[in-house]
Design a protein around this motif. Structure first.
Motif, mmCIF file in Angstrom:
data_model
loop_
_atom_site.group_PDB
_atom_site.id
_atom_site.type_symbol
_atom_site.label_atom_id
_atom_site.label_comp_id
_atom_site.label_asym_id
_atom_site.label_seq_id
_atom_site.Cartn_x
_atom_site.Cartn_y
_atom_site.Cartn_z
ATOM 1 N N ALA A 12 0.432 43.742 -46.209
ATOM 2 C CA ALA A 12 0.103 45.257 -46.530
ATOM 3 C C ALA A 12 1.542 45.709 -46.447
ATOM 4 N N GLY A 13 2.727 45.254 -45.675
ATOM 5 C CA GLY A 13 3.937 45.647 -45.816
ATOM 6 C C GLY A 13 4.888 45.356 -46.854
ATOM 7 N N GLN A 14 4.301 44.496 -47.750
ATOM 8 C CA GLN A 14 5.261 43.993 -48.943
ATOM 9 C C GLN A 14 4.806 45.159 -50.064
ATOM 10 N N SER A 15 5.855 45.280 -51.070
ATOM 11 C CA SER A 15 5.502 46.102 -52.264
ATOM 12 C C SER A 15 5.333 45.349 -53.427
ATOM 13 N N LEU A 16 4.170 45.788 -54.044
ATOM 14 C CA LEU A 16 3.884 45.377 -55.538
ATOM 15 C C LEU A 16 4.779 45.877 -56.601
ATOM 16 N N ASN A 17 5.716 46.820 -56.168
ATOM 17 C CA ASN A 17 6.470 47.441 -57.395
ATOM 18 C C ASN A 17 7.289 46.611 -58.247
ATOM 19 N N GLU A 18 7.969 45.537 -57.660
ATOM 20 C CA GLU A 18 8.761 44.540 -58.407
ATOM 21 C C GLU A 18 7.765 43.691 -59.378
ATOM 22 N N GLN A 19 6.985 43.326 -58.848
ATOM 23 C CA GLN A 19 6.117 42.440 -59.716
ATOM 24 C C GLN A 19 5.600 43.276 -60.822
ATOM 25 N N LYS A 20 4.994 44.597 -60.594
ATOM 26 C CA LYS A 20 4.296 45.408 -61.600
ATOM 27 C C LYS A 20 5.318 45.670 -62.739
ATOM 28 N N GLU A 21 6.528 46.014 -62.293
ATOM 29 C CA GLU A 21 7.632 46.291 -63.196
ATOM 30 C C GLU A 21 7.907 45.124 -64.206
ATOM 31 N N THR A 22 7.913 43.861 -63.352
ATOM 32 C CA THR A 22 8.164 42.741 -64.333
ATOM 33 C C THR A 22 7.357 42.254 -65.108
ATOM 34 N N LEU A 23 6.143 42.573 -64.722
ATOM 35 C CA LEU A 23 4.866 42.551 -65.776
ATOM 36 C C LEU A 23 4.970 43.233 -66.861
ATOM 37 N N LYS A 24 5.092 44.386 -66.690
ATOM 38 C CA LYS A 24 5.114 45.563 -67.470
ATOM 39 C C LYS A 24 6.444 45.280 -68.493
ATOM 40 N N ASN A 25 7.390 44.820 -68.137
ATOM 41 C CA ASN A 25 8.719 44.541 -68.918
ATOM 42 C C ASN A 25 8.397 43.305 -69.731
#
Length: 116
Positions: A12-25
């Motif tokens: 729960a402490g980890q962020s999904l933001n980097e993966q989401k941004e990479t997938l979007k790109n």
């Protein structure tokens, strides 16, 4: 043809933001994500993704170990998706294809990921 992305972190402490941004790109039009340990079978968003993805769609993940808890589960899932003519792209690996060489590479990499 829809391009789906799937992101998962283990705590729960980890962020999904980097993966989401990479997938979007990488072209993902719809991204499903969740925070679940790879040791659990409970992954509602992944189950939803498998239920809605259709032949000729694409599934993108950032790394091969986002697919499953272990090598056997990942191989079964990948084989099922490939049989349904779903393209699988692993951003740090490339496109997984349904050839003897493609299957050998996936098995080898999954075994290494499981060992880590």
């Amino acid at each position: 043809m829809t391009i789906y992305g799937y992101a998962r972190v283990s705590t729960a402490g980890q962020s999904l933001n980097e993966q989401k941004e990479t997938l979007k790109n990488a072209g993902a039009e719809m991204i499903l994500s969740e925070k679940y340990s790879g040791t659990t079978t409970v992954r509602p968003q992944f189950e939803k993704l498998v239920a809605i993805i259709e032949p000729n769609d694409t599934l993108i993940v950032t790394k091969l170990d986002r697919f499953a808890r272990n090598t056997r589960e990942a191989l079964n899932l990948i084989n099922d998706l490939l049989k349904e003519k779903i393209m699988i792209k692993v951003l740090n690996l490339g496109t997984i294809d349904n050839t003897p060489m493609g299957r050998m590479i996936v098995r080898t990499l999954l075994s290494v990921a499981e060992m880590e």
